[in-house]
Every structure is written in structure tokens, then in C-alpha cells.
Design an enzyme around this catalytic site. Structure first.
Site, PDB file in Angstrom:
ATOM      1  N   ASP A 272       0.696  -1.246  -0.044  1.00 57.10           N
ATOM      2  CA  ASP A 272       0.133   0.031   0.147  1.00 57.10           C
ATOM      3  C   ASP A 272       0.959   1.232   0.133  1.00 57.10           C
ATOM      4  O   ASP A 272       1.831   1.148   0.663  1.00 57.10           O
ATOM      5  CB  ASP A 272      -0.817  -0.192   1.214  1.00 57.10           C
ATOM      6  CG  ASP A 272      -2.065   1.191   1.308  1.00 57.10           C
ATOM      7  OD1 ASP A 272      -2.535   1.419   0.287  1.00 57.10           O
ATOM      8  OD2 ASP A 272      -2.213   1.502   2.473  1.00 57.10           O
TER       9      ASP A 272
ATOM     10  N   GLU B 124      -1.917   6.431  -8.113  1.00 54.76           N
ATOM     11  CA  GLU B 124      -2.817   7.194  -7.631  1.00 54.76           C
ATOM     12  C   GLU B 124      -2.421   8.486  -8.131  1.00 54.76           C
ATOM     13  O   GLU B 124      -1.732   8.988  -8.347  1.00 54.76           O
ATOM     14  CB  GLU B 124      -2.492   7.309  -6.116  1.00 54.76           C
ATOM     15  CG  GLU B 124      -3.415   8.583  -5.455  1.00 54.76           C
ATOM     16  CD  GLU B 124      -3.428   8.396  -3.701  1.00 54.76           C
ATOM     17  OE1 GLU B 124      -3.502   7.398  -3.505  1.00 54.76           O
ATOM     18  OE2 GLU B 124      -3.587   9.391  -3.237  1.00 54.76           O
TER      19      GLU B 124
ATOM     20  N   HIS C  18      -9.479   5.350  -1.145  1.00 56.59           N
ATOM     21  CA  HIS C  18      -8.571   5.266  -0.094  1.00 56.59           C
ATOM     22  C   HIS C  18      -9.239   6.011   1.051  1.00 56.59           C
ATOM     23  O   HIS C  18     -10.395   6.600   0.716  1.00 56.59           O
ATOM     24  CB  HIS C  18      -7.340   5.851  -0.549  1.00 56.59           C
ATOM     25  CG  HIS C  18      -6.434   5.016  -1.080  1.00 56.59           C
ATOM     26  ND1 HIS C  18      -5.231   4.566  -0.723  1.00 56.59           N
ATOM     27  CD2 HIS C  18      -6.255   4.510  -2.399  1.00 56.59           C
ATOM     28  CE1 HIS C  18      -4.725   3.837  -1.257  1.00 56.59           C
ATOM     29  NE2 HIS C  18      -5.293   3.860  -2.536  1.00 56.59           N
TER      30      HIS C  18
ATOM     31  N   ALA D 115      -7.810   0.984   6.863  1.00 58.38           N
ATOM     32  CA  ALA D 115      -7.041   1.135   7.827  1.00 58.38           C
ATOM     33  C   ALA D 115      -7.114   1.231   9.239  1.00 58.38           C
ATOM     34  O   ALA D 115      -7.003   0.554  10.264  1.00 58.38           O
ATOM     35  CB  ALA D 115      -5.728   1.769   7.280  1.00 58.38           C
ATOM     36  N   THR D 116      -7.598   2.964   9.476  1.00 57.81           N
ATOM     37  CA  THR D 116      -7.821   3.251  10.689  1.00 57.81           C
ATOM     38  C   THR D 116      -8.679   2.415  11.514  1.00 57.81           C
ATOM     39  O   THR D 116      -8.593   2.347  12.651  1.00 57.81           O
ATOM     40  CB  THR D 116      -8.067   4.859  10.599  1.00 57.81           C
ATOM     41  OG1 THR D 116      -7.110   5.370   9.743  1.00 57.81           O
ATOM     42  CG2 THR D 116      -8.421   5.457  11.906  1.00 57.81           C
TER      43      THR D 116
END
Ligand code: 13P
Length: 281
Positions: free
Chosen positions: A81, A133, A206, A230-231
Site C-alpha cells: 500500500d 494514484e 482510499h 486502515a484506521t
């Protein structure tokens, strides 16, 4: 089964759903996420950022995920990532990661396109798909700060970028932000539709932690095929650990790891259903 992310994401694109990509920090998070995907018969992507790879290196995370993937029938991909350089992307490729992101979004357009093209060219003969990205997803991701300014992906640039780089997936900036949101995020669905019209490769969202599930579902209906969390996983794991450690007599990492895993299992199960990938493996 450890596989590349290519087939699972292209199948998701055709089927109108997305594959969840979950950032892991340790063995326990990998175990819980794969267990959740297996129980729901869903494909899954696990991913590590450069910051995570300072904690333990590529080979350690891959060995964990590979061992776990071999115990299940569902397709599991291991993704780099926010790959921060050509060199790191090549290291991940050589180590055996099965999916790679090169993130040149902090560079000007031409430099971003150039490094993304080089990574895609190097990975193609190995059949390892590449995500790049364009635009800047805000907030603080890993060691990078998304910064300010107009961060959104410009549709005409997205078209040119994909043609020039020949990458497999494109991460776009449509109003999400990494980390914890201060207010409710508002996704720019018109922009997503415009990008979708001119770019036919799978699109990646994302910064999905904290985005209301309804908005995520709408983004998937609009062409998002890979959704990054993620978080939310960090919060879940730490919640379980913290709860257990309130009892100060606890000294066994297995004890607090177990509740951490349960929280991650529940979260990943919920998000797999939001992505609509349950029952697809
Ligand atoms: P969140 O931490 O906001 O979920 O972002 C995850 C992400 O996009 C990883 O690349």
C-alpha cells in the site's frame, strides 16, 4: 490460497461489487481478517504501508499472510500500500507480494506518470498488478501528509494518466481522507461518474475508515472496485487490547491479542458485507 489481486478485482468489477483491502500491522490482525473473509466466503486483500514495513519487513508480513492463506480456500492477495518509491515496489515484487501500489501522487503529474509506468512495466512480466494514484487523498497516511490545495482527481488527467502508465487500477481522490474525520465526509459522486466514463480500469477508494457505509455502497455502484480500510482496524484491535488490559493482572499477550482479534474479525466481517464480496469466493 495466496493469489494476485487481478482476477478478484476484475471479477468484482464485472459483478458490481468491491474487494476490501485491509491494512494489517501484526500477525493477529492478519489472522482475524483472513478468518472473517473465509467465514464469509469472500476474497480479501491484506496490505502494508511503508510505515508498517519499518515495524517488520516485507518478508515477515508476507510469510505470515502466506502461511494463513495456505490454510484457506478463499483467494487472498498481499498488497504493498502506498509504495513510496520504485525501489520499494521492486523489493515487494522480489519478496513475493502479489499486488503493488506505487504512489507518486505527491509528485507533479509527469513524474507521477513516469514512476507509475516504470513500476507497471516491471511488474507486468511477473503478472503482478499495479495500482497508482492520481489526485491527493487528504489527511495523514503513514508518514505522508496529504496536505492542502485542490486535491481532487481531474477526469481528463485520469484518462491520460491511465493511457500513459498502463497501470491496472487507479486510486482516485473524490473527497475521502486518511485517518479520523473531523466532520462527515462528502464524496463527489459526480466526479466519480465523470472519471468512470473516461477510465475503464478498476478504481480504488482510499481513506474509507469513517465514511458512512451508505456512501461506500454508492461509490461501489459508481465504479469503485477496491476499498481500503486502515484506521478502523487499528481502532478495533486497540479497543480489544485496551479493554483486556484494564485488568492489570493480565500479562499474557495471547489474552489481549484474543480480544483484539475478535474486534478486528467483527469489523472486517461488517466491511466485507458493505463491499458486497461475501459469498463471492
Ligand atoms: P483509512 O485509514 O482512512 O481507512 O485509509 C486507508 C487507506 O486508504 C490505506 O491506503
Amino acid at each position: 490460497m495466496l493469489v494476485t489481486s487481478k482476477k478478484m478485482i476484475l471479477t468484482a468489477q464485472k459483478g458490481g461489487y468491491a474487494v476490501g483491502a485491509f491494512n494489517i500491522e501484526n500477525m493477529e490482525m492478519a489472522m482475524a481478517a483472513i478468518q472473517a473473509a473465509n467465514d464469509l466466503h469472500s476474497p480479501i486483500i491484506l496490505q502494508t504501508t511503508p510505515g508498517t514495513l519499518k515495524y517488520a519487513d516485507l518478508s515477515v508480513y508476507l510469510a505470515n499472510v502466506k502461511a494463513l492463506a495456505e490454510q484457506v480456500e478463499i483467494p487472498v492477495a498481499m498488497h504493498l500500500d502506498h509504495g513510496s518509491s520504485f525501489e520499494l515496489a521492486m523489493q515487494a515484487l522480489r519478496t513475493g507480494y502479489t499486488s503493488i501500489m506505487i504512489d507518486g501522487s505527491h509528485e507533479p503529474f509527469d513524474q507521477n506518470a513516469e514512476v507509475s509506468r516504470r513500476v507497471a512495466d516491471a511488474c507486468r512480466p511477473n503478472n503482478v498488478p499495479v495500482e497508482a494514484e492520481l489526485g491527493k487523498v487528504g489527511g495523514k497516511e503513514d508518514d505522508l501528509d496529504g496536505g492542502s490545495g485542490n486535491p481532487y482527481t481531474v477526469p481528463s488527467e485520469a484518462k491520460e494518466f491511465v493511457e500513459r502508465t498502463q497501470v491496472d487500477y487507479l486510486a482516485i481522490a473524490i473527497g475521502t481522507s486518511h485517518g479520523i474525520y473531523k466532520g462527515e465526509p462528502k464524496l463527489d459522486f459526480d466526479r466519480l461518474a465523470e472519471i468512470r466514463q473516461v477510465v475503464d480500469i478498476p478504481l480504488v477508494l482510499h481513506g474509507t475508515s469513517g465514511v458512512p457505509d451508505e456512501q461506500v455502497r454508492k461509490a461501489i455502484a459508481g465504479g469503485i472496485c477496491k476499498v481500503n480500510y486502515a484506521t478502523d482496524l487499528r481502532i478495533a484491535y486497540t479497543k480489544g487490547v485496551r479493554e483486556t488490559l484494564k485488568d492489570e493482572t493480565v500479562i499474557d499477550p495471547k489474552k489481549y491479542g484474543t480480544l483484539g482479534m475478535k474486534e478486528v474479525y467483527d469489523l472486517v466481517s461488517e466491511k466485507i458485507k458493505v463491499c458486497g464480496s461475501d459469498g463471492k469466493a
